[in-house]
Design a protein around this motif. Structure first.
Motif, short mmCIF file in Angstrom:
data_model
loop_
_atom_site.label_atom_id
_atom_site.label_comp_id
_atom_site.label_asym_id
_atom_site.label_seq_id
_atom_site.Cartn_x
_atom_site.Cartn_y
_atom_site.Cartn_z
N LEU A 177 0.84 -1.20 0.00
CA LEU A 177 0.00 0.00 0.00
C LEU A 177 0.87 1.25 0.00
O LEU A 177 0.62 2.21 -0.73
N ARG A 179 4.06 1.45 -0.91
CA ARG A 179 4.82 1.56 -2.16
C ARG A 179 3.93 2.05 -3.29
O ARG A 179 4.33 2.87 -4.12
N SER A 180 2.69 1.53 -3.31
CA SER A 180 1.75 1.96 -4.34
C SER A 180 1.49 3.46 -4.24
O SER A 180 1.51 4.17 -5.26
N ALA A 181 1.28 3.95 -3.01
CA ALA A 181 1.01 5.38 -2.84
C ALA A 181 2.21 6.22 -3.25
O ALA A 181 2.06 7.29 -3.84
N ARG A 182 3.41 5.72 -2.95
CA ARG A 182 4.60 6.47 -3.36
C ARG A 182 4.68 6.56 -4.87
O ARG A 182 5.01 7.60 -5.43
N MET A 183 4.38 5.44 -5.55
CA MET A 183 4.41 5.47 -7.02
C MET A 183 3.31 6.36 -7.57
O MET A 183 3.45 6.97 -8.62
N ASP A 184 2.18 6.40 -6.85
CA ASP A 184 1.08 7.25 -7.30
C ASP A 184 1.39 8.73 -7.10
O ASP A 184 0.63 9.58 -7.55
N GLY A 185 2.45 9.02 -6.36
CA GLY A 185 2.87 10.42 -6.25
C GLY A 185 2.65 11.06 -4.90
O GLY A 185 2.78 12.27 -4.77
N ALA A 186 2.28 10.26 -3.89
CA ALA A 186 2.06 10.84 -2.56
C ALA A 186 3.39 11.10 -1.87
O ALA A 186 4.24 10.22 -1.83
N ARG A 190 1.37 13.52 2.73
CA ARG A 190 0.13 13.03 2.13
C ARG A 190 0.00 11.53 2.27
O ARG A 190 -1.09 11.00 2.46
N ARG A 194 -3.30 10.57 4.06
CA ARG A 194 -4.33 9.98 3.21
C ARG A 194 -4.35 8.45 3.26
O ARG A 194 -5.38 7.84 3.01
N ILE A 195 -3.21 7.83 3.54
CA ILE A 195 -3.17 6.37 3.47
C ILE A 195 -3.03 5.74 4.86
O ILE A 195 -3.85 4.91 5.26
N PRO A 198 -5.92 7.18 7.93
CA PRO A 198 -7.32 6.71 7.82
C PRO A 198 -7.47 5.21 8.10
O PRO A 198 -8.57 4.75 8.34
N ASN A 199 -6.36 4.47 8.05
CA ASN A 199 -6.44 3.04 8.32
C ASN A 199 -5.87 2.69 9.69
O ASN A 199 -5.44 1.57 9.93
#
Lengths: 286, 353
Positions: A177, A179-186, A190, A194-195, A198-199
């Motif tokens: 999760l 790593r995915s957010a980092r690739m998505d640009g967060a 953020r 955002r990630i 909230p969890n």
């Protein structure tokens, strides 16, 4: 199923549980009934009896007219002090713990384990050891004898615990999760905002309950670092019970103790379920 | 869409070399599959391309631009993860819009792109749901959608189908292939499943111990493997391996004493020890065959059957189309297709041509 031996052991089990339950409820019962009696009944009768004459007078006295400091103010202003202390101290220490946990687990930081070990060590430092250095520090910061000073002390002392909670929770956080957010640009904040946050509901609840109870019930720092205007409720309660002049108004003492216990009781009743669940989540996965 | 070039990429953790001097070039629109057993370095290579790990040595260029030191967010590369990595606190449409939001795409444009991607993947009816309300296949589609919405220059898939059940895996495999044919985005796909590798890749890189064993089209890998590892890894049932000794440049003798013609001369001298490789479909039952033995197991699969036979100390597998009437313990004679025998060095595993 349903054999005689089964039934006997079941009855015995319930018997023991009910007995233990009553044992735990007993102090609340004693406090409750005696805070609703006139003083004469406590002196003359036994502590377990229900009041013959019910009265709310001790509660009113404890709340608004009992002698605590110089003025007969009751516990009211100190109750407020405790809230002004607990709310910011809990929020700030929880926020710092969350950020610490995030950094310690999600970034390959050189020496992360050493930093964590040191923070963990702070959990085991007894209160007494920090009293004098802390008094010096508060003096230098100009916070001696103020509620802000107590907020500072309790935040500093709480960071070890809150970091431990969040670090263990985030250590089990799914890496894909992040790593995915980092690739998505967060970016740093953020990703956290955002990630991760909230969890994090279970561990946030655990931390808040833990910190709230500890700081609300904390006595030593309160007694050491506050003056008659900034006493937290625990110190005020002590003063109420130990006032050396006049008659000991036990019924007022019981009512005062009950007032001091209400907020933590409320927090446990409202969120005890999450507390247990969150502790499990943190410990089992971490 | 873009070309990707890896030059001498190496990665070590302490003394452990995970990747050694990997050089690769992907043409625009190419679908490259990285395949290998677990621990071969394929996921590390993927992470280096994504920017999640830095190479110890070497460089990467995307569309001619050096990206070796760029952060993941600064590379226009999207990745689909094995666990799907959907954000549990966001709905499907928020998940798909997230990378766009991070790139400051305006709200109206974001909504438009989400709608397009949802239509392409047929997930419009799922847009308002949270990930935990989706099945595995649906989550996979959403993850692909999120990667697509960004319109990346390069697509990475990290074992995207390994959490799906067998039936769904076959469907999604076809779906990914169709999607690639439609969008034409340059893709790297990591898997340990040789069937996925064969069916999806325009080229396949077989990795072992951090070294590319062979980089070729699927059919070249299958028919012309560079070494025994590749020959073994690709193909199911696996290639038959028999110990043999060279008799002459075009003739070998098996352990049982049977001599087989190779069909053409190889670079071998008489007496050299060899491993003889032959694919199960290149063996057939033939009364005039030079190999003789006994049937040990018959495995019918419907369209074809796999027959295993003991030929004097070694077991071979035959792939026979249709039904077979053979039973265990039946005597069998086996012939091989001419020119189908592959020779390998028993020490190094290298192919001998």
């Amino acid at each position: 199923m349903g054999s005689g031996a089964d039934k006997v052991s079941r009855v015995a089990l319930y018997g023991i549980l009910i007995f233990l339950g009553l044992l735990f409820v007993l102090p609340i019962y004693v406090m409750g009934v005696n805070s609703l009696k006139p003083l004469d009944e406590i002196r003359g009768g036994n502590l377990m009896a229900l009041p013959m004459e019910w009265t709310l007078e001790p509660w009113a006295t404890a709340w608004s007219t009992a002698q605590i400091g110089v003025q007969p103010t009751g516990l009211k202003p100190y109750f407020l002090n405790s809230f002004l202390l607990v709310v910011p101290a809990v929020l700030i220490s929880t926020a710092i713990g969350a950020i610490n946990g995030y950094i310690l687990t999600q970034f390959k930081m050189r020496g992360a384990n050493i930093v964590f070990a040191m923070l963990l060590f702070s959990v085991f430092i007894p209160f007494q050891i920090v009293l004098i250095p802390m008094a010096r520090t508060l003096g230098m910061l100009g916070l001696a004898g103020t509620v802000s000073g107590l907020v500072f002390v309790n935040v500093v002392y709480g960071i070890g615990f809150t970091t431990l909670f969040f670090r263990n929770y985030y250590a089990a956080f799914p890496g894909e999760l992040v790593r995915s957010a980092r690739m998505d640009g967060a970016g740093f904040f953020r990703l956290f905002w955002r990630i991760l946050l909230p969890n994090s509901a279970p561990i946030v609840v655990v931390t808040i309950i833990w910190q709230f109870t500890n700081i609300w019930n904390e006595f030593l720092f309160g007694a050491s670092f506050s003056d008659y205007k900034s006493f937290p409720l625990t110190v005020a309660l002590n003063n109420l019970v130990n006032s050396s002049t006049g008659v000991k108004e036990y019924n007022v003492h019981f009512a005062g103790a009950f007032i001091a216990a209400i907020p933590t009781l409320v927090v446990y009743v409202l969120s005890g379920k999450y507390f247990v669940r969150g502790l499990m989540a943190g410990s089992v996965k971490g | 869409m873009a070309t990707l070039e890896l030059r001498n990429v190496s990665k070590s953790f302490g003394a452990t070399k995970v990747l050694q001097e990997i050089s690769l070039t992907l043409a625009d629109g190419e679908f490259l599959v990285l395949v290998g057993p677990s621990g071969c370095g394929k996921s590390t290579l993927m992470n280096i391309v994504a920017g999640l790990e830095e190479p110890t040595n070497g460089s990467l260029a995307l569309e001619g631009k050096d990206i070796t030191r760029l952060a993941p967010a600064q590379r226009n590369i999207a990745m689909v993860f094995q666990s799907y990595a959907l954000y549990p606190n966001m709905t499907v449409s928020e998940n798909i819009a997230f990378p766009l939001e991070m790139r400051k795409v305006a709200k109206g444009e974001r909504d438009k792109r989400v709608a397009e991607v949802a239509a392409l993947l047929q997930i419009e009816h799922l847009l308002g749901r949270k990930p935990k309300q989706l099945s595995g296949g649906q989550r996979q589609r959403v993850a692909i959608g999120r990667a697509l919405a960004r319109e990346p220059q390069l697509f990475l898939f990290d074992e995207p189908l390994s959490n799906l059940d067998a039936k769904l895996r076959v469907d999604m495999r076809a779906e990914i292939k169709r999607l690639h044919q439609r969008t034409g985005v340059t893709t790297i796909y990591v898997t340990h499943d040789q069937v996925e590798a064969m069916t999806l890749g325009s080229r396949i890189a077989v990795l072992k111990g951090g070294v590319i064993q062979q980089l070729a089209t699927p059919l070249d890998l299958y028919t012309d493997p560079a070494n025994l590892f590749v020959a073994e890894f690709i193909g199911s049932p696996s290639i038959n391996q028999l110990e043999a000794t060279a008799v002459s440049a075009d003739r070998v003798r098996l352990a049982s004493g049977t001599e087989l013609p190779l069909g053409r001369p190889h670079a071998i001298e008489a007496g050299r020890k060899l491993v003889l490789g032959v694919r199960p479909e290149h063996l057939r039952e033939d009364a005039a065959g030079s190999l003789s033995g006994r049937v040990t197991i018959v495995e019918p699969t419907g369209a074809e059957a796999y027959v295993k036979a003991d030929i004097g100390g070694a077991e071979v597998c035959l792939r026979i189309p249709g039904r077979v009437a053979m039973k265990p313990d039946d005597p069998i004679r086996i012939a091989h297709s001419p020119g189908s025998l592959l020779l390998f060095d028993p020490e190094s595993g290298m192919r001998i041509r």
